[in-house]
Write a protein that holds these residues in place. Structure first.
Motif, PDB file in Angstrom:
ATOM      1  N   LEU A   1       0.805  -1.223   0.000  1.00 55.14           N
ATOM      2  CA  LEU A   1       0.000   0.000   0.000  1.00 55.14           C
ATOM      3  C   LEU A   1       0.835   1.269   0.000  1.00 55.14           C
ATOM      4  N   GLY A   2       2.137   1.138   0.282  1.00 54.66           N
ATOM      5  CA  GLY A   2       3.014   2.309   0.263  1.00 54.66           C
ATOM      6  C   GLY A   2       2.824   3.253   1.426  1.00 54.66           C
ATOM      7  N   GLU A   3       2.256   2.764   2.531  1.00 52.91           N
ATOM      8  CA  GLU A   3       2.068   3.606   3.712  1.00 52.91           C
ATOM      9  C   GLU A   3       1.996   2.720   4.946  1.00 52.91           C
ATOM     10  N   GLY A   4       2.280   3.329   6.102  1.00 52.01           N
ATOM     11  CA  GLY A   4       2.215   2.583   7.351  1.00 52.01           C
ATOM     12  C   GLY A   4       3.266   3.054   8.330  1.00 52.01           C
ATOM     13  N   PRO A   5       3.193   2.584   9.572  1.00 57.04           N
ATOM     14  CA  PRO A   5       4.075   3.092  10.638  1.00 57.04           C
ATOM     15  C   PRO A   5       5.555   2.816  10.423  1.00 57.04           C
ATOM     16  N   SER A   6       5.906   1.692   9.808  1.00 59.83           N
ATOM     17  CA  SER A   6       7.324   1.369   9.634  1.00 59.83           C
ATOM     18  C   SER A   6       7.998   2.262   8.597  1.00 59.83           C
ATOM     19  N   ARG A   7       7.198   2.922   7.777  1.00 59.70           N
ATOM     20  CA  ARG A   7       7.760   3.764   6.730  1.00 59.70           C
ATOM     21  C   ARG A   7       8.024   5.183   7.225  1.00 59.70           C
ATOM     22  N   ASN A   8       7.614   5.478   8.441  1.00 54.94           N
ATOM     23  CA  ASN A   8       7.850   6.804   9.019  1.00 54.94           C
ATOM     24  C   ASN A   8       9.253   6.880   9.607  1.00 54.94           C
ATOM     25  N   ARG A   9       9.645   8.084   9.998  1.00 50.66           N
ATOM     26  CA  ARG A   9      10.933   8.269  10.670  1.00 50.66           C
ATOM     27  C   ARG A   9      10.680   8.989  12.003  1.00 50.66           C
ATOM     28  N   PRO A  10      10.169   8.253  13.005  1.00 48.91           N
ATOM     29  CA  PRO A  10       9.815   8.894  14.274  1.00 48.91           C
ATOM     30  C   PRO A  10      11.053   9.362  15.036  1.00 48.91           C
ATOM     31  N   LEU A  11      10.916  10.488  15.718  1.00 49.33           N
ATOM     32  CA  LEU A  11      12.014  10.995  16.540  1.00 49.33           C
ATOM     33  C   LEU A  11      11.932  10.469  17.964  1.00 49.33           C
ATOM     34  N   ARG A  12      10.764   9.941  18.346  1.00 47.37           N
ATOM     35  CA  ARG A  12      10.583   9.401  19.692  1.00 47.37           C
ATOM     36  C   ARG A  12       9.491   8.330  19.629  1.00 47.37           C
ATOM     37  N   PRO A  13       9.397   7.459  20.640  1.00 52.71           N
ATOM     38  CA  PRO A  13       8.350   6.439  20.637  1.00 52.71           C
ATOM     39  C   PRO A  13       6.963   7.067  20.566  1.00 52.71           C
ATOM     40  N   GLY A  14       6.073   6.462  19.807  1.00 56.93           N
ATOM     41  CA  GLY A  14       4.724   6.993  19.661  1.00 56.93           C
ATOM     42  C   GLY A  14       3.706   5.887  19.498  1.00 56.93           C
ATOM     43  N   VAL A  15       2.473   6.163  19.903  1.00 57.24           N
ATOM     44  CA  VAL A  15       1.368   5.207  19.842  1.00 57.24           C
ATOM     45  C   VAL A  15       0.318   5.734  18.885  1.00 57.24           C
TER      46      VAL A  15
ATOM     47  N   PHE B   1      -0.729  -6.672  -4.717  1.00 50.77           N
ATOM     48  CA  PHE B   1      -2.053  -6.189  -4.339  1.00 50.77           C
ATOM     49  C   PHE B   1      -3.120  -6.857  -5.214  1.00 50.77           C
ATOM     50  N   ALA B   2      -2.856  -6.940  -6.523  1.00 49.20           N
ATOM     51  CA  ALA B   2      -3.821  -7.533  -7.440  1.00 49.20           C
ATOM     52  C   ALA B   2      -4.036  -9.012  -7.146  1.00 49.20           C
TER      53      ALA B   2
END
Length: 297
Positions: A139-153, A276-277
């Motif tokens: 899908l090209g999106e999701g939490p692992s694709r982010n670059r968090p600076l601190r732990p987040g929920v 996906f298909a």
């Protein structure tokens, strides 16, 4: 003893790492106790300083004890596996499975960042984590694709609001919340540690433990000071023995690039679209391409 991580499992080295981390924790605890003791005898002006120093060293102690805990868990798991009668169908324990057990979270994924924001390596703790992370790739999106600076929920309804395609798709696997923490240093992020949660509201203790274990992995598996393996340049740590899943995706990407004379980004986009298909995972599709049982047209 069996080497279950492609040459990276050395029980004596693992015991040495555990003792090193415990020693660091003990030293940090001693410093923290000294500052805590001074809180009752120092001047009012100096109390904030000693309180802050005590907090910093208690946090350091926690990080090193967490590192020791997750490596003890892995050492014990491999020991139990090695002591079993020979059963070819029983695979060796994965390091991330031990991390998941130690953190109290069923499904964890480590994503290491590559160039241009692409994943360079992915290590999962269990089949659910593998499938849900594949959703992020498809899908090209999701939490692992982010670059968090601190732990987040992130939990419902924010989960679907933030990732309108990933959120509903993850729910089909029973995932209702995620916890993400950065791997690496604030000015040199190396990846993320993400927990996929079946509970709608992850408790504070779980969120905190994910952050602590991310720090422990940064200190051990991802520490640039550790010795590098001469064969592949990866740190000598069992985490990197779990990378086979991602290797096949890289192989398939190269085959698609050669067959279609396209860039890495275009090849990865084609893999995601075909997965996906097919209502399948990127990994499963990559395995079929490498095996020659499926061709992208």
């Amino acid at each position: 003893m069996w080497d279950g991580t492609g040459g990276r499992y050395d029980p004596s080295a693992m015991r040495g790492l555990i003792e090193t981390e415990r020693g660091r924790a003990d030293r940090a605890a001693a410093v923290a106790r000294r500052h805590e003791g001074l809180l009752g005898t120092t001047t009012e002006a100096m109390r904030p300083f000693h309180r802050r120093m005590a907090e910093l060293h208690r946090a350091t102690e926690c990080k090193h004890r967490a590192a020791a805990t997750l490596h003890v868990g892995y050492l014990d798991a491999v020991g139990r596996w090695a002591d079993r009668p020979a059963e070819p169908a029983v695979v060796p324990p994965a390091f991330m499975t031990a991390v998941a057990d130690a953190s109290g979270v069923e499904s964890l994924v480590v994503t290491l960042f590559g160039l241009a924001g692409r994943d360079s390596a992915v290590v999962v703790s269990d089949p659910v984590a593998a499938r849900v992370h594949d959703l992020e790739e498809v899908l090209g999106e999701g939490p692992s694709r982010n670059r968090p600076l601190r732990p987040g929920v992130c939990s419902e309804p924010e989960l679907s609001g933030r990732w309108p395609r990933f959120g509903p798709a993850a729910r089909e696997f029973g995932i209702h919340a995620v916890v993400s923490a950065p791997l690496g240093l604030p000015d040199a992020l190396m990846g993320t540690l993400t927990a996929y949660r079946f509970e709608a509201e992850p408790d504070v203790a779980v969120a905190r433990s994910v952050g602590v274990f991310a720090e422990a992995l940064t200190e051990t598996a991802l520490n640039p000071a550790v010795r590098l393996d001469g064969a592949d340049g990866l740190p000598v740590h069992p985490l990197f023995g779990d990378l086979d899943r991602r290797v096949v995706v890289h192989q398939a990407t190269g085959m698609v690039m050669a067959a279609h004379d396209c860039s890495v980004s275009d090849a990865q986009a084609m893999l995601r679209a075909h997965a996906f298909a097919r209502n399948g995972s990127v990994t499963e599709l990559a395995q079929a391409i490498v095996a020659g049982t499926y061709r992208l047209t």
